[in-house]
Design a protein around this motif. Structure first.
Motif: not given
Length: 339
Positions: A184-186, A247, A250-252, A254-255
């Motif tokens: 959820i929040a790398n 995962l 891209c998550q990093e 985006l945050h």
């Protein structure tokens, strides 16, 4: 009379990435030495009002929040890395198939030596660590500022955040099972920023953020462009871990973009993109001497690339004596305050 101005705060955010976190620990150890050169008193953690970390970043964050020196964490990772991530001759980086690949006992032993029996409510920093409650299918953000979390052993919080699917088993806290916060929040800086705003009324514009990654590899070159597109599990998961790469990266991003949109008062991200040759020598489960050498050199290079302007910003943060958590009674309840 004008309204009082909100206070300011500094955040240290530590990303997830398995043994690639050795890079982060080396960066933190160098920043520790810089803080000492600036003649700032106290341990490295005293530069930051809030510390957050995910997975291996949770290990670093918890260690720092309990005043363990980053240099000591580097030494422990070097000494114990291969007991946590034992080598195998074939499919050396592949995850487990029928069961989690690694025994969590060596990791628990490392955390016991660093954290002892400290509970989350005993931390005097704002400490934020994400995980996923697999039992309920919902994210959970463990916080030293949340009274319902105060009695949870910090070791259990970190084990929950570091329980990477397919590599480590789910971690139980009470009757519920937890898995990797990296789902959820790398990159957890946004979570700490939100906590400072919602809990203490410190807007993003009054926050300064230092984040440390775990190296990156150019995704464009990670997969043969001529490969067929109908991938199954062998290609997504076992054939190089492409799903895992996407995962995390891209998550990093985006945050990071969401945090940038909030307009923090200052922000510096320390990371390094590895060459394809370097990337072949490291992995989240490679803890050998060759991997440590690549990651250590990458940390040195990342810091050498910091611009004079960013170095000045970094020095201002490192020289700062951040506030500690204190407690006051409000309507009969203990409430956290930054004092």
């Amino acid at each position: 009379m004008p309204a009082p101005q909100p206070g300011s705060a500094t955040i240290l955010a530590l990303h997830g990435g398995g043994f690639l976190g050795y890079f982060s620990a080396c960066i933190a150890a160098t920043l520790q030495a810089r803080r000492q050169a600036l003649k700032a008193s106290g341990p490295f953690s005293r530069s930051f009002d809030a510390i957050c970390g995910t997975s291996v970043g949770a290990i670093l964050a918890a260690g720092l929040a309990t005043n363990t020196a980053p240099s000591d964490i580097v030494s422990l990772m070097a000494e114990r890395g291969e007991s946590i991530f034992p080598k195998r001759r074939f499919m050396s980086t592949a995850p487990g198939i029928l069961a989690a690949r690694f025994d969590p006992a060596p990791l628990r032993g490392l955390l016991a030596d660093i954290l002892g029996t400290v509970r989350l409510g005993e931390i005097d920093r704002v400490l934020v660590i994400p995980a996923v409650n697999e039992s309920t299918g919902r994210p959970v953000i463990f916080k030293s500022t949340e009274p319902t979390h105060w009695d949870i052993p910090l070791l259990d919080v970190v084990m929950a955040s570091a329980a990477a699917p397919l590599y480590f088993p789910l971690h139980r806290i009470g009757s519920e099972r937890y898995t990797d916060g990296g789902l959820i929040a790398n990159g957890p800086a946004l979570l700490a920023s939100a906590e400072l705003t919602s809990r203490f009324g410190i807007p993003a514009s009054h926050q300064r953020v230092i984040s440390i990654g775990t190296t990156r590899t150019a995704l464009a070159s990670a997969v043969n462009a001529s490969a067929r597109d109908g991938w199954g599990g062998l290609r997504w998961i076992w054939g190089g871990g492409r799903l895992q790469q996407l995962l995390m990266s891209c998550q990093e991003d985006l945050h990071s973009d969401m945090l940038a949109g909030l307009g923090p008062g200052g922000r510096l991200h320390l990371d390094m993109e590895l060459t394809s040759g370097q990337a072949d020598k490291v992995h989240m489960v490679k803890a050998d001497a060759e991997a440590m050498n690549v990651l250590s050199l990458a940390a040195t290079k990342a810091l050498s690339c910091v611009t004079p302007q960013d170095r000045s910003f970094l020095d201002r943060v490192l020289a700062r004596q951040a506030r500690s958590l204190a407690w006051r009674r409000d309507a009969g309840r203990l409430m956290p305050v930054l004092a």
